[in-house]
Write a protein that holds these residues in place. Structure first.
Motif, PDB file in Angstrom:
ATOM      1  N   UNK A  29      31.304 -18.260  12.271  1.00 15.07           N
ATOM      2  CA  UNK A  29      31.875 -18.755  11.022  1.00 15.07           C
ATOM      3  C   UNK A  29      33.148 -19.539  11.309  1.00 15.07           C
ATOM      4  N   UNK A  30      33.506 -20.393  10.377  1.00 13.45           N
ATOM      5  CA  UNK A  30      34.774 -21.102  10.509  1.00 13.45           C
ATOM      6  C   UNK A  30      35.260 -21.527   9.127  1.00 13.45           C
ATOM      7  N   UNK A  31      36.571 -21.689   9.029  1.00 10.40           N
ATOM      8  CA  UNK A  31      37.159 -22.294   7.843  1.00 10.40           C
ATOM      9  C   UNK A  31      38.381 -23.087   8.260  1.00 10.40           C
ATOM     10  N   UNK A  32      38.703 -24.085   7.440  1.00  9.86           N
ATOM     11  CA  UNK A  32      39.878 -24.912   7.671  1.00  9.86           C
ATOM     12  C   UNK A  32      40.487 -25.273   6.324  1.00  9.86           C
ATOM     13  N   UNK A  33      41.808 -25.299   6.270  1.00  6.94           N
ATOM     14  CA  UNK A  33      42.533 -25.718   5.078  1.00  6.94           C
ATOM     15  C   UNK A  33      43.321 -26.972   5.402  1.00  6.94           C
ATOM     16  N   UNK A  34      43.337 -27.899   4.452  1.00  3.97           N
ATOM     17  CA  UNK A  34      44.077 -29.138   4.638  1.00  3.97           C
ATOM     18  C   UNK A  34      44.980 -29.398   3.439  1.00  3.97           C
ATOM     19  N   UNK A  38      45.495 -33.338   6.311  1.00  7.32           N
ATOM     20  CA  UNK A  38      45.979 -32.784   7.587  1.00  7.32           C
ATOM     21  C   UNK A  38      45.674 -31.293   7.647  1.00  7.32           C
ATOM     22  N   UNK A  39      45.055 -30.857   8.736  1.00 10.34           N
ATOM     23  CA  UNK A  39      44.740 -29.447   8.902  1.00 10.34           C
ATOM     24  C   UNK A  39      46.000 -28.610   9.040  1.00 10.34           C
ATOM     25  N   UNK A  40      46.083 -27.518   8.266  1.00  9.46           N
ATOM     26  CA  UNK A  40      47.260 -26.655   8.337  1.00  9.46           C
ATOM     27  C   UNK A  40      46.907 -25.237   8.763  1.00  9.46           C
ATOM     28  N   UNK A  41      45.657 -24.834   8.591  1.00  5.88           N
ATOM     29  CA  UNK A  41      45.236 -23.485   8.960  1.00  5.88           C
ATOM     30  C   UNK A  41      43.736 -23.499   9.215  1.00  5.88           C
ATOM     31  N   UNK A  42      43.300 -22.825  10.283  1.00 11.03           N
ATOM     32  CA  UNK A  42      41.885 -22.768  10.566  1.00 11.03           C
ATOM     33  C   UNK A  42      41.572 -21.522  11.374  1.00 11.03           C
ATOM     34  N   UNK A  43      40.298 -21.162  11.357  1.00  9.59           N
ATOM     35  CA  UNK A  43      39.841 -20.010  12.136  1.00  9.59           C
ATOM     36  C   UNK A  43      38.362 -20.185  12.428  1.00  9.59           C
ATOM     37  N   UNK A  44      37.975 -19.842  13.622  1.00  3.67           N
ATOM     38  CA  UNK A  44      36.565 -19.802  13.984  1.00  3.67           C
ATOM     39  C   UNK A  44      36.324 -18.518  14.769  1.00  3.67           C
ATOM     40  N   UNK A  45      35.256 -17.815  14.425  1.00  2.00           N
ATOM     41  CA  UNK A  45      34.975 -16.537  15.074  1.00  2.00           C
ATOM     42  C   UNK A  45      33.554 -16.092  14.756  1.00  2.00           C
ATOM     43  N   UNK A  46      33.153 -14.972  15.381  1.00  2.95           N
ATOM     44  CA  UNK A  46      31.908 -14.315  14.997  1.00  2.95           C
ATOM     45  C   UNK A  46      32.234 -13.315  13.908  1.00  2.95           C
ATOM     46  N   UNK A  47      31.357 -13.187  12.926  1.00  3.54           N
ATOM     47  CA  UNK A  47      31.590 -12.211  11.879  1.00  3.54           C
ATOM     48  C   UNK A  47      31.578 -10.798  12.461  1.00  3.54           C
ATOM     49  N   UNK A  48      32.342  -9.924  11.857  1.00  5.14           N
ATOM     50  CA  UNK A  48      32.494  -8.559  12.361  1.00  5.14           C
ATOM     51  C   UNK A  48      31.228  -7.719  12.182  1.00  5.14           C
ATOM     52  N   UNK A  49      30.408  -8.062  11.213  1.00  4.07           N
ATOM     53  CA  UNK A  49      29.199  -7.277  10.945  1.00  4.07           C
ATOM     54  C   UNK A  49      27.958  -8.158  11.012  1.00  4.07           C
ATOM     55  N   UNK A  54      21.428 -15.740   5.026  1.00  2.78           N
ATOM     56  CA  UNK A  54      22.386 -16.844   5.023  1.00  2.78           C
ATOM     57  C   UNK A  54      23.379 -16.673   3.884  1.00  2.78           C
ATOM     58  N   UNK A  55      22.899 -16.252   2.731  1.00  8.62           N
ATOM     59  CA  UNK A  55      23.764 -16.061   1.566  1.00  8.62           C
ATOM     60  C   UNK A  55      24.847 -15.034   1.862  1.00  8.62           C
ATOM     61  N   UNK A  56      24.476 -13.925   2.478  1.00  2.00           N
ATOM     62  CA  UNK A  56      25.450 -12.891   2.808  1.00  2.00           C
ATOM     63  C   UNK A  56      26.469 -13.394   3.835  1.00  2.00           C
ATOM     64  N   UNK A  57      26.014 -14.157   4.829  1.00  2.00           N
ATOM     65  CA  UNK A  57      26.925 -14.716   5.837  1.00  2.00           C
ATOM     66  C   UNK A  57      27.919 -15.678   5.192  1.00  2.00           C
ATOM     67  N   UNK A  58      27.439 -16.531   4.289  1.00  2.00           N
ATOM     68  CA  UNK A  58      28.318 -17.478   3.592  1.00  2.00           C
ATOM     69  C   UNK A  58      29.305 -16.737   2.687  1.00  2.00           C
ATOM     70  N   UNK A  59      28.834 -15.726   1.990  1.00  2.00           N
ATOM     71  CA  UNK A  59      29.705 -14.949   1.100  1.00  2.00           C
ATOM     72  C   UNK A  59      30.849 -14.310   1.892  1.00  2.00           C
ATOM     73  N   UNK A  60      30.535 -13.785   3.059  1.00  2.00           N
ATOM     74  CA  UNK A  60      31.557 -13.136   3.868  1.00  2.00           C
ATOM     75  C   UNK A  60      32.618 -14.127   4.347  1.00  2.00           C
ATOM     76  N   UNK A  61      32.206 -15.314   4.788  1.00  4.31           N
ATOM     77  CA  UNK A  61      33.195 -16.290   5.258  1.00  4.31           C
ATOM     78  C   UNK A  61      34.010 -16.844   4.091  1.00  4.31           C
ATOM     79  N   UNK A  62      33.403 -16.994   2.934  1.00  3.65           N
ATOM     80  CA  UNK A  62      34.151 -17.455   1.756  1.00  3.65           C
ATOM     81  C   UNK A  62      35.196 -16.417   1.348  1.00  3.65           C
ATOM     82  N   UNK A  63      34.829 -15.142   1.417  1.00  5.88           N
ATOM     83  CA  UNK A  63      35.779 -14.074   1.090  1.00  5.88           C
ATOM     84  C   UNK A  63      36.991 -14.111   2.022  1.00  5.88           C
TER      85      UNK A  63
END
Length: 72
Positions: A29-34, A38-49, A54-63
């Motif tokens: 998963x990944x997210x970025x804020x601009x 200009x990018x100010x915050x981002x993270x990329x990682x494997x989900x903990x669970x 696909x819906x559940x994976x997207x819901x978790x990264x959005x949360x």
């Protein structure tokens, strides 16, 4: 997926790849804020669970991204 906080022009983007890591069965998963493009915050990682769809994976990264947006 994109979401905005219009008050300060903060824009967030999130993405997830359901089951993208076949060895661990975790979704990358990944997210970025601009601000102003200009990018100010981002993270990329494997989900903990392990997610079951696909819906559940997207819901978790959005949360996680929403929690970060509140703190930003």
């Amino acid at each position: 997926m994109q979401f905005r906080r219009s008050r300060d022009e903060l824009v967030g983007y999130v993405d997830s790849d359901f089951g993208g890591n076949l060895d661990m069965r975790r979704s990358p998963t990944c997210y970025i804020f601009t601000i102003g493009g200009c990018g100010i915050s981002w993270k990329t990682s494997l989900q903990a669970t392990v997610t079951l769809s696909t819906t559940e994976a997207e819901y978790m990264v959005i949360s996680e991204a929403c929690k970060e947006a509140i703190l930003a």
